[in-house]
Design a protein around this motif. Sequence first.
Motif, PDB file in Angstrom:
ATOM      1  N   SER A  18       2.636  -1.665   0.464  1.00 13.31           N
ATOM      2  CA  SER A  18       3.757  -2.586   0.657  1.00 13.31           C
ATOM      3  C   SER A  18       5.002  -1.813   1.090  1.00 13.31           C
ATOM      4  N   THR A  19       5.191  -0.626   0.523  1.00 12.63           N
ATOM      5  CA  THR A  19       6.335   0.207   0.869  1.00 12.63           C
ATOM      6  C   THR A  19       6.254   0.671   2.323  1.00 12.63           C
ATOM      7  N   THR A  26       1.121  -5.701  -3.680  1.00 11.93           N
ATOM      8  CA  THR A  26       2.364  -5.134  -4.202  1.00 11.93           C
ATOM      9  C   THR A  26       2.229  -5.137  -5.723  1.00 11.93           C
ATOM     10  N   TYR A  76      11.794 -10.433  -0.839  1.00 16.69           N
ATOM     11  CA  TYR A  76      10.880  -9.320  -1.047  1.00 16.69           C
ATOM     12  C   TYR A  76      10.869  -9.052  -2.551  1.00 16.69           C
ATOM     13  N   PRO A  83       8.326  -8.792   4.959  1.00 16.13           N
ATOM     14  CA  PRO A  83       8.009  -7.367   4.790  1.00 16.13           C
ATOM     15  C   PRO A  83       9.133  -6.585   4.103  1.00 16.13           C
ATOM     16  N   ASN A  84      10.390  -6.951   4.314  1.00 20.36           N
ATOM     17  CA  ASN A  84      11.477  -6.296   3.574  1.00 20.36           C
ATOM     18  C   ASN A  84      12.678  -7.236   3.481  1.00 20.36           C
ATOM     19  N   GLU A  85      13.711  -6.788   2.785  1.00 22.18           N
ATOM     20  CA  GLU A  85      14.845  -7.664   2.502  1.00 22.18           C
ATOM     21  C   GLU A  85      15.668  -7.960   3.741  1.00 22.18           C
ATOM     22  N   HIS A 110       7.262  -2.161   4.346  1.00 22.90           N
ATOM     23  CA  HIS A 110       8.684  -2.426   4.082  1.00 22.90           C
ATOM     24  C   HIS A 110       9.570  -1.528   4.932  1.00 22.90           C
ATOM     25  N   SER A 111       9.373  -0.227   4.868  1.00 23.33           N
ATOM     26  CA  SER A 111      10.246   0.658   5.651  1.00 23.33           C
ATOM     27  C   SER A 111       9.638   2.047   5.856  1.00 23.33           C
ATOM     28  N   GLY A 128      17.777  -4.051  -2.824  1.00 25.43           N
ATOM     29  CA  GLY A 128      17.330  -4.755  -1.624  1.00 25.43           C
ATOM     30  C   GLY A 128      18.494  -5.166  -0.747  1.00 25.43           C
ATOM     31  N   ASN A 153       1.197  -8.976   0.422  1.00 21.50           N
ATOM     32  CA  ASN A 153       1.986  -8.283   1.447  1.00 21.50           C
ATOM     33  C   ASN A 153       1.203  -8.360   2.757  1.00 21.50           C
TER      34      ASN A 153
END
Lengths: 601, 194
Positions: free
Chosen positions: A433-434, A463, A45, A70-72, A437-438, A97, A471
């Motif tokens: 993107s955030t 992103t 990511y 999408p995320n780490e 991500h979560s 991350g 993303n």
Amino acid sequence: MNSEPARDRLVSLLERAAELKELLSGNEAIARGIYEAGVKVAVGYPGTPSTEILENVEKYKEDVYCEWSPNEKVAFEVAAGASLTGARAIVTMKHVGLNVAADPLMTLTYVGAVGGFVAIVADDPGMHSSQNEQDTRQYARFAKIPILEPADSEEARDFLVAGLELSEKFKTPVILRTTTRISHSRTLVQLRERVEHEPQGFKKDPPRFVPIPAWARPMRVRVEERLKAMAPEVCASPMNRIEWAGKELGIIACGVAYQYVKEVFPEASVLKLGWAYPFPDELIRQFAAGVSRLLVVEELDDFVEEHVKSLGIACDGKNFIPNIGELSPMLLRRIRARMEGKELPQTLPVEEASQLPPRPPVLCPSCPHRAVFAALGKFDVVVTGDIGCYSLGVAAPLNRMDTILCMGAGISMAHGMKVAGEKRRVVGMVGDSTFFHSGITGLLDIGYNKSAPVIIILDNRVTAMTGHQENPGSGLTLMGETTWQASIEDFARACGIKRVFAVDPLKYDAFIELLKESFDTPEPTVIISRSPCIVHDHSGLQTVRQVDPDLCRTCKVCLKIGCPALEFTDGHVRINSLMCGGCSLCEQICPFDAISPISEP
Amino acid sequence: MNDCVSVFLTGVGGQGILLASEILSNAAMLAGFDVKTNEIHGMAQRGGTVTAQVRYGQKVYSPLICEGDARVLCAFEMAEAVRAAHYLAPSGLAVVNQYRIIPVTVSSGSSTYPQDIKETLRKRFPRLCYFDATARAAEAGTERAANVVLLGATSVGLDLPEETWLEAIRKTVKPKFIEVNLKAFAAGRAAAQS
């Protein structure tokens, strides 16, 4: 000027030189190592200073599958899955991350790797582009796995390859830790060819791969045995070496600090630790015995120093070397003077520099986020913000963000403030993107537990902050293939939010109306502010604006939006035509209709 | 400190500092030196100050320059020259673009851009090469080559053969921009030698 034969000679000389070495950043060198080492799967990511690793792996996409996850946490798990098939796999991220990926890390250390598994984690001492400066080496000790620290680009490539080999030999995940100055410094690297590593395919072995308690207990024992088995190897590894010189002073140095030490203490003996954990106890003892005075130079925590002391060896370290911020040769020069009982005169910036106007990073001209912050400025609200370009909305003159914690917290903290009974209206803000991500789980919490903040998702389709990576909303993969575009509206509705709007914030009056209406509703609202990043997608560029000096009354309302294209000099407002992207926000807020598109020539 | 040559480049995001740093480091590499560079990426590039450091010599350890050690300070913007002045060695050459970029902090009224900045530059830098690189670049063919004009002036303060500079430009810029950049480089070199 120069004769042709001379030029030809030079060119052939240059071509030969070019065959041998290339000037690569640490990140480019790691990407090269990923290719050379026969890695099959490379995921991550984006996050400064790690981002350019995968961007450069994309060049080798014929040989290396690569993706932005999408995320780490997801990325880490993807790489873990790949490793269990016997494929060499790596995952990239910035230091924070690894917090997101800590869950799979802490159990992959039990399960172990099959194909080489290296997590490449880039720390940011000095916080050039980060919200904290945690020291990733602590995670290596926490997870009881090796950590490698290169000191230049060539080592970055070499240590990646060595890390994959270590991972396979000891069936362990390995961390390769870089720092900003390793990631973004360019140094010479000798290129090599790719060596293929064909995966054997997944071989069923539940006691090895399934940590239910009965099998996790023996795995736990194996983690400790593995550390012991690595002890002789870590002392013999070429990644750790003693460079004997004067015996008066010996310095243990890690990462880029080694380079500063070599420059500032040329007469000292150096123990260069490239593989710091598990600690090479015998090597440390041997080095300490050979010098009169021992100093540990490491950035951030006293990771090595604390261990040296635990071996009963006296040393200097953090009593001289700061544990906050990054080191530099200048800082070491001052420290050296202090150790010698002298004081180096401060080379301060010139006096006039203190009167210079600050030049902080700002939202770009015509950035659509600016309209959102300007509109929020009209309301008495608390804004819980998040990590991205829009973090810049906290600065003057916009001043329209009140908190930042971590990726996704813009949404969850808004919920927290509402359930705590905060009397003011609460706005949670995240980027696209955030959100992927979560942010989704935070929004699900709002829908499930029925609070009513207004959530603004700044959807510029990319992103942006880290340099425009794809993303799940972009419709493109890292490897350049078109793909489905994730719908934020659908996610929001699936999370139980009924009031979902997707609007262009540059239709400014309508946007303010929507905000007003949403603040007056007892229901949660999701406003998707949809307008592409103007730097990435030039299709949104419009006619440049100009100020009519006859109509302008210098009320300076337009200057309150902090657009770099608007300049106030010699008592007049002007628009810098080279910067203006024609977003028209200034035109829309001007009370005297003094701003308009320039007339076409 | 050892006998490495250090060059400090500074300016504002978008001015082409990273390309200039790349050409300079390629020139040093082509001349047979060990080279290290450092640049700050990420958040700083959003309209903030951008700096690049290049060091070359027989053996380079640190990619970072010590204050007071740079042989040339090349500033793409006037205020940024003053901000980074302490990196230049007392005998070093300051190449400063006669060019002003007004920060948002000035436009929004929270700070002012110094009026007497030319005077400050003259006072501070005994060896000052101060000229309008943007105008010279426009004469060469495009304003966008101002970075390479400044590099031409920078080259006068360094000891790399001119051929390696020209080769580095050919190697670094896109083929269709080679000619204009070679002209821009020559214009900058002439400006510093005049």
